[in-house]
Design a protein around this motif. Structure first.
Motif, PDB file in Angstrom:
ATOM      1  N   GLU A 212      85.637 -83.744 -44.433  1.00 34.37           N
ATOM      2  CA  GLU A 212      84.287 -84.079 -44.871  1.00 34.37           C
ATOM      3  C   GLU A 212      83.654 -82.828 -45.473  1.00 34.37           C
ATOM      4  OE1 GLU A 212      82.880 -87.561 -41.772  1.00 34.37           O
ATOM      5  OE2 GLU A 212      82.401 -85.476 -41.292  1.00 34.37           O
ATOM      6  N   TRP A 213      82.783 -83.022 -46.488  1.00 33.75           N
ATOM      7  CA  TRP A 213      82.070 -81.907 -47.099  1.00 33.75           C
ATOM      8  C   TRP A 213      80.570 -82.136 -46.992  1.00 33.75           C
ATOM      9  CZ3 TRP A 213      78.690 -82.992 -50.992  1.00 33.75           C
ATOM     10  CH2 TRP A 213      78.887 -84.192 -51.718  1.00 33.75           C
ATOM     11  N   SER A 214      79.843 -81.038 -47.100  1.00 33.67           N
ATOM     12  CA  SER A 214      78.385 -81.107 -46.977  1.00 33.67           C
ATOM     13  C   SER A 214      77.754 -79.944 -47.725  1.00 33.67           C
ATOM     14  CB  SER A 214      77.985 -81.055 -45.501  1.00 33.67           C
ATOM     15  OG  SER A 214      76.576 -80.928 -45.355  1.00 33.67           O
ATOM     16  N   TRP A 215      76.570 -80.158 -48.282  1.00 33.02           N
ATOM     17  CA  TRP A 215      75.814 -79.066 -48.909  1.00 33.02           C
ATOM     18  C   TRP A 215      74.981 -78.321 -47.869  1.00 33.02           C
ATOM     19  CZ3 TRP A 215      77.827 -77.785 -53.156  1.00 33.02           C
ATOM     20  CH2 TRP A 215      78.153 -78.684 -54.177  1.00 33.02           C
ATOM     21  N   ASP A 216      74.616 -79.020 -46.759  1.00 29.96           N
ATOM     22  CA  ASP A 216      73.673 -78.441 -45.806  1.00 29.96           C
ATOM     23  C   ASP A 216      74.230 -78.281 -44.402  1.00 29.96           C
ATOM     24  OD1 ASP A 216      73.837 -81.054 -45.034  1.00 29.96           O
ATOM     25  OD2 ASP A 216      71.737 -81.550 -45.421  1.00 29.96           O
ATOM     26  N   ASN A 217      75.518 -78.564 -44.215  1.00 30.06           N
ATOM     27  CA  ASN A 217      76.162 -78.464 -42.905  1.00 30.06           C
ATOM     28  C   ASN A 217      75.563 -79.453 -41.912  1.00 30.06           C
ATOM     29  OD1 ASN A 217      78.220 -77.349 -41.391  1.00 30.06           O
ATOM     30  ND2 ASN A 217      76.954 -75.734 -40.517  1.00 30.06           N
ATOM     31  N   ALA A 218      74.972 -80.546 -42.449  1.00 36.73           N
ATOM     32  CA  ALA A 218      74.361 -81.553 -41.580  1.00 36.73           C
ATOM     33  C   ALA A 218      74.684 -82.973 -42.044  1.00 36.73           C
ATOM     34  CB  ALA A 218      72.846 -81.353 -41.530  1.00 36.73           C
ATOM     35  N   THR A 219      74.585 -83.200 -43.341  1.00 39.97           N
ATOM     36  CA  THR A 219      74.874 -84.515 -43.904  1.00 39.97           C
ATOM     37  C   THR A 219      76.255 -84.471 -44.529  1.00 39.97           C
ATOM     38  OG1 THR A 219      72.526 -84.847 -44.381  1.00 39.97           O
ATOM     39  CG2 THR A 219      74.092 -86.302 -45.502  1.00 39.97           C
ATOM     40  N   TRP A 220      77.159 -85.335 -44.044  1.00 36.32           N
ATOM     41  CA  TRP A 220      78.567 -85.205 -44.390  1.00 36.32           C
ATOM     42  C   TRP A 220      79.058 -86.373 -45.224  1.00 36.32           C
ATOM     43  CZ3 TRP A 220      80.843 -80.671 -43.438  1.00 36.32           C
ATOM     44  CH2 TRP A 220      80.228 -79.835 -42.508  1.00 36.32           C
ATOM     45  N   THR A 221      80.015 -86.075 -46.123  1.00 35.56           N
ATOM     46  CA  THR A 221      80.628 -87.082 -46.986  1.00 35.56           C
ATOM     47  C   THR A 221      82.145 -87.015 -46.848  1.00 35.56           C
ATOM     48  OG1 THR A 221      78.818 -86.933 -48.591  1.00 35.56           O
ATOM     49  CG2 THR A 221      80.885 -87.907 -49.362  1.00 35.56           C
ATOM     50  N   ASP A 222      82.754 -88.189 -46.638  1.00 38.18           N
ATOM     51  CA  ASP A 222      84.209 -88.276 -46.471  1.00 38.18           C
ATOM     52  C   ASP A 222      84.905 -87.848 -47.762  1.00 38.18           C
ATOM     53  OD1 ASP A 222      86.867 -89.044 -46.086  1.00 38.18           O
ATOM     54  OD2 ASP A 222      86.315 -90.776 -44.879  1.00 38.18           O
ATOM     55  N   ASN A 223      85.892 -86.940 -47.633  1.00 35.69           N
ATOM     56  CA  ASN A 223      86.666 -86.482 -48.787  1.00 35.69           C
ATOM     57  C   ASN A 223      88.125 -86.905 -48.690  1.00 35.69           C
ATOM     58  OD1 ASN A 223      86.158 -84.795 -51.238  1.00 35.69           O
ATOM     59  ND2 ASN A 223      87.900 -83.638 -50.460  1.00 35.69           N
ATOM     60  N   GLY A 224      88.442 -87.786 -47.715  1.00 32.95           N
ATOM     61  CA  GLY A 224      89.826 -88.207 -47.541  1.00 32.95           C
ATOM     62  C   GLY A 224      90.709 -87.032 -47.166  1.00 32.95           C
ATOM     63  N   LEU A 225      91.940 -87.073 -47.614  1.00 35.95           N
ATOM     64  CA  LEU A 225      92.884 -85.988 -47.332  1.00 35.95           C
ATOM     65  C   LEU A 225      92.953 -84.967 -48.457  1.00 35.95           C
ATOM     66  CD1 LEU A 225      95.864 -87.702 -45.493  1.00 35.95           C
ATOM     67  CD2 LEU A 225      94.473 -85.809 -44.658  1.00 35.95           C
ATOM     68  N   SER A 226      92.092 -85.125 -49.465  1.00 35.52           N
ATOM     69  CA  SER A 226      92.080 -84.166 -50.575  1.00 35.52           C
ATOM     70  C   SER A 226      91.564 -82.819 -50.083  1.00 35.52           C
ATOM     71  CB  SER A 226      91.202 -84.679 -51.712  1.00 35.52           C
ATOM     72  OG  SER A 226      91.082 -83.712 -52.728  1.00 35.52           O
ATOM     73  N   THR A 227      92.217 -81.749 -50.513  1.00 34.97           N
ATOM     74  CA  THR A 227      91.820 -80.395 -50.117  1.00 34.97           C
ATOM     75  C   THR A 227      91.089 -79.665 -51.242  1.00 34.97           C
ATOM     76  OG1 THR A 227      94.006 -79.586 -50.741  1.00 34.97           O
ATOM     77  CG2 THR A 227      93.670 -80.166 -48.432  1.00 34.97           C
ATOM     78  N   SER A 228      90.378 -80.397 -52.065  1.00 35.65           N
ATOM     79  CA  SER A 228      89.550 -79.791 -53.106  1.00 35.65           C
ATOM     80  C   SER A 228      88.342 -80.671 -53.349  1.00 35.65           C
ATOM     81  CB  SER A 228      90.341 -79.593 -54.405  1.00 35.65           C
ATOM     82  OG  SER A 228      90.678 -80.842 -54.970  1.00 35.65           O
ATOM     83  N   PHE A 229      87.311 -80.050 -53.910  1.00 38.88           N
ATOM     84  CA  PHE A 229      86.094 -80.789 -54.218  1.00 38.88           C
ATOM     85  C   PHE A 229      85.483 -80.224 -55.484  1.00 38.88           C
ATOM     86  CE2 PHE A 229      81.435 -80.859 -54.127  1.00 38.88           C
ATOM     87  CZ  PHE A 229      81.221 -82.224 -54.179  1.00 38.88           C
ATOM     88  N   THR A 230      85.155 -81.084 -56.416  1.00 41.77           N
ATOM     89  CA  THR A 230      84.426 -80.738 -57.636  1.00 41.77           C
ATOM     90  C   THR A 230      83.254 -81.697 -57.759  1.00 41.77           C
ATOM     91  OG1 THR A 230      86.444 -79.999 -58.748  1.00 41.77           O
ATOM     92  CG2 THR A 230      84.545 -80.475 -60.140  1.00 41.77           C
ATOM     93  N   PRO A 231      82.035 -81.194 -57.893  1.00 45.67           N
ATOM     94  CA  PRO A 231      80.893 -82.109 -57.983  1.00 45.67           C
ATOM     95  C   PRO A 231      81.018 -83.042 -59.176  1.00 45.67           C
ATOM     96  CG  PRO A 231      80.217 -79.807 -58.243  1.00 45.67           C
ATOM     97  CD  PRO A 231      81.665 -79.794 -57.978  1.00 45.67           C
ATOM     98  N   GLY A 232      80.509 -84.227 -59.011  1.00 51.29           N
ATOM     99  CA  GLY A 232      80.543 -85.206 -60.093  1.00 51.29           C
ATOM    100  C   GLY A 232      79.332 -85.143 -60.993  1.00 51.29           C
ATOM    101  N   PHE A 233      78.563 -84.059 -60.896  1.00 52.86           N
ATOM    102  CA  PHE A 233      77.362 -83.885 -61.716  1.00 52.86           C
ATOM    103  C   PHE A 233      77.212 -82.400 -62.009  1.00 52.86           C
ATOM    104  CE2 PHE A 233      76.353 -83.847 -57.249  1.00 52.86           C
ATOM    105  CZ  PHE A 233      75.609 -82.694 -57.086  1.00 52.86           C
ATOM    106  N   ASP A 234      76.443 -82.066 -63.034  1.00 55.19           N
ATOM    107  CA  ASP A 234      76.236 -80.676 -63.416  1.00 55.19           C
ATOM    108  C   ASP A 234      75.314 -79.982 -62.419  1.00 55.19           C
ATOM    109  OD1 ASP A 234      77.793 -81.080 -65.605  1.00 55.19           O
ATOM    110  OD2 ASP A 234      76.145 -81.233 -67.045  1.00 55.19           O
ATOM    111  N   LEU A 235      75.716 -78.794 -61.995  1.00 58.26           N
ATOM    112  CA  LEU A 235      74.871 -77.979 -61.141  1.00 58.26           C
ATOM    113  C   LEU A 235      73.930 -77.135 -61.996  1.00 58.26           C
ATOM    114  CD1 LEU A 235      77.569 -76.737 -58.579  1.00 58.26           C
ATOM    115  CD2 LEU A 235      76.114 -78.771 -58.455  1.00 58.26           C
ATOM    116  N   SER A 236      72.949 -76.547 -61.359  1.00 58.27           N
ATOM    117  CA  SER A 236      72.030 -75.649 -62.048  1.00 58.27           C
ATOM    118  C   SER A 236      72.468 -74.210 -61.819  1.00 58.27           C
ATOM    119  CB  SER A 236      70.599 -75.854 -61.531  1.00 58.27           C
ATOM    120  OG  SER A 236      70.183 -77.194 -61.724  1.00 58.27           O
TER     121      SER A 236
END
Length: 564
Positions: free
Chosen positions: A161-185
């Protein structure tokens, strides 16, 4: 009661019992007997609904036992809980497996009203150890809006699971990488990652990594070097640029070499004499590169030879005029020529040739370009590998132009500017990316960008005709001989301070043609056509004429060059 009466009653009771059992069929009798001696029938007993693993010591026990009125449990079949009223589900407070990860057994007994007991057991693996904490990685500074975070694979992880705030979590499955699906600032982002195993244990603490998104490049650096110099390996230096962590250099503003976080650059090989430009860019940790800053160094290695034209020949002597010999004998009149690096470039039969200085009377020469018009001036950019020339088709001809081609193989012939008025001599200022040329009929010196854009008058000298142009960037001057009015003239290279000044008065010379500068020693050379002399003077004021270098034995051409 007397004994007789008792014996009579006992006999009567026994008789009735015999009569009763005798009157029953065998099946009924058999059921009555079994009912009294069989324990409860247990159809099932499970821990946590038959799960293989649990991550808590307290578990739920579930059973299905017919006729059971009581139950009790044990972890070792020796020490038992108290008997308790039977319930199909025992979850309050639940059963304590005891401490220690591994396989745990629970033994169960069920009892009916006749004290008959049935026993059964089940096992479950207790796993309270969380998975290892993922080690999250990435590029600390990036200049893209969708950077990638990565982490190592955890052997017992069931998912991440990944989180931006170490509180609200999102399932990432068994993938060991994460790329946001939107442009960051443009700011810093910390991604938290945790691993969860198949019993719900969560890695503690969460792994994390911070990436800073930065799209803003540093300011351009400003390298500088001593110029002119006789050092063929000059050193450019610069001050640190705010936010920069690396620098890269280029000679052509397109091919770059990274030199890290340093503040000076010295070539590893000797540069050719002439103007050498260094481009420099500053880069930050995110990989943003500034626009180019740069400066030119004029390398003025003292020449040892003088070259001049005589008809179809180019002749050469030592710098003091001794040892004059034919260096090249051609098939047509030699036009303009220049020395650049270790070569001479000259015009013959409306073609520009290249010939090594060391070749002497050898036959090796390379054609670089040709023209149907008269080629009047040559300029060489050995840094970016360009050859420039002017073509004069006669007064008023729109084909009068400046052209350029690749210096190496003559390819890519391009007309940079046409419609000029009899363009003649030309010279190159790499420090400003400018070309200077003479418009013969207008009696003016013009400047144009090396890509052909921009066009303006630099110097206007009415009633005077420039026969050659030579740049002295170290002194900020442009020099030329006035063949019609017997002047040697110069003006500021940026056109400021008036149109021109004389370095020698009218009448001092007779038809000065061609000019060559020894910037290292501070001398200028020219041909005095009417007297067949090569003459020499100090460049700086006071303008002092030196003894004649050479008295020629034949009518000279219009051009002269210095080299080795």
């Amino acid at each position: 009661m007397n004994g007789k009466v008792f014996r009579t009653l006992l006999f009567f009771s026994q008789s009735l019992l015999v009569i009763f059992f005798t009157g029953c069929d065998n099946g009924m009798l058999r059921d009555l007997v079994e009912e009294k001696v069989s324990p409860p029938i247990v159809k099932g007993f499970t821990i946590n609904n038959n799960d293989a693993y649990t991550n808590t010591q307290i578990v739920t026990l579930t059973s299905d036992a017919e006729d059971a009125l009581f139950m009790r449990f044990s972890n070792d079949s020796i020490t038992w809980s108290s008997w308790m009223t039977y319930s199909a589900v025992y979850d309050s407070p639940g059963w304590d497996l005891g401490t220690g990860d591994g396989t745990h057994y629970v033994y169960a007994q069920f009892k009916d009203e006749g004290e008959h007991i049935s026993s059964l057991n089940d096992s479950i693996d207790l796993d309270t150890a969380p998975p290892a904490t993922p080690v999250v990685s990435g590029t600390p500074f990036v200049n893209i809006l969708r950077p990638a975070w990565n982490w190592n694979s955890i052997p017992d992880a069931s998912y991440y699971e990944w989180s931006w705030d170490n509180a609200t979590w999102t399932d990432n499955g068994l993938s060991t990488s994460f790329t946001p699906g939107f442009d960051l600032s443009e700011t810093s982002y910390t991604l938290y990652v945790r691993a969860i195993d198949n019993v719900g244990n969560v890695s503690t603490p969460s792994g994390s990594f911070t990436i800073t998104v930065d799209l803003t490049p540093p300011s351009a650096p400003a390298p500088g070097a001593a110029s002119p110099t006789s050092n063929t390996k000059p050193t450019w230096s610069w001050t640190a640029v705010s936010g920069a962590s690396q620098y890269r250099w280029s000679y052509d503003d397109s091919t770059w070499t990274n030199i890290g976080n340093v503040f000076s650059y010295t070539p590893s090989v000797s540069l050719i004499p002439g103007y050498n430009w260094l481009y420099l860019q500053a880069g930050d940790a995110a990989g943003n590169w500034s626009t180019s800053g740069g400066s030119v160094v004029e390398i003025t290695v003292a020449p040892t030879k003088i070259y001049w034209s005589e008809g179809s020949k180019i002749r050469r002597s030592n710098i003091d005029g001794s040892g004059a010999v034919d260096w090249y004998v051609g098939t047509g009149t030699i036009g303009k020529f220049i020395a650049a690096g270790s070569h001479i470039y000259f015009v013959e039969n409306n073609k520009i040739y290249q010939k090594a200085m060391s070749d002497g009377m050898g036959s090796t020469k390379t054609e670089k370009c040709s023209s149907a018009a008269t080629i009047e001036g040559i300029a060489v950019d050995g840094l970016n590998n360009y050859l420039y020339w002017t073509e004069d088709n006669g007064s008023g001809n729109p084909a009068n132009c400046i052209k350029r081609c690749n210096l190496i193989d003559g390819s890519g012939v391009t007309t940079l500017k046409d419609g000029l008025d009899e363009p003649q001599s030309i010279c190159l200022n790499l420090s400003a990316n400018k070309l200077y040329y003479v418009e013969w009929m207008n009696q003016e010196i013009w400047e144009v960008n090396t890509d052909g854009t921009g066009l303006s008058v630099l110097h206007s000298y009415s009633c005077r005709r420039a026969n050659d142009l030579k740049l002295d960037l170290g002194r900020g001057k442009l020099n030329w001989p006035d063949v019609n009015n017997n002047f040697l003239l110069r003006g500021n290279v940026d056109g400021s301070g008036g149109n021109y000044e004389t370095t020698a008065n009218c009448g001092d010379f007779v038809s000065p043609t061609g000019m060559a500068l020894d910037l290292d020693a501070g001398y200028m050379y020219w041909i005095e056509n009417s007297t067949n002399k090569i003459r020499k003077a100090l460049i700086d004021s006071p303008f002092t004429i030196m003894p004649d270098v050479l008295i020629l034995t034949a009518t000279p051409g219009d051009f002269i060059a210095l080299g080795n």
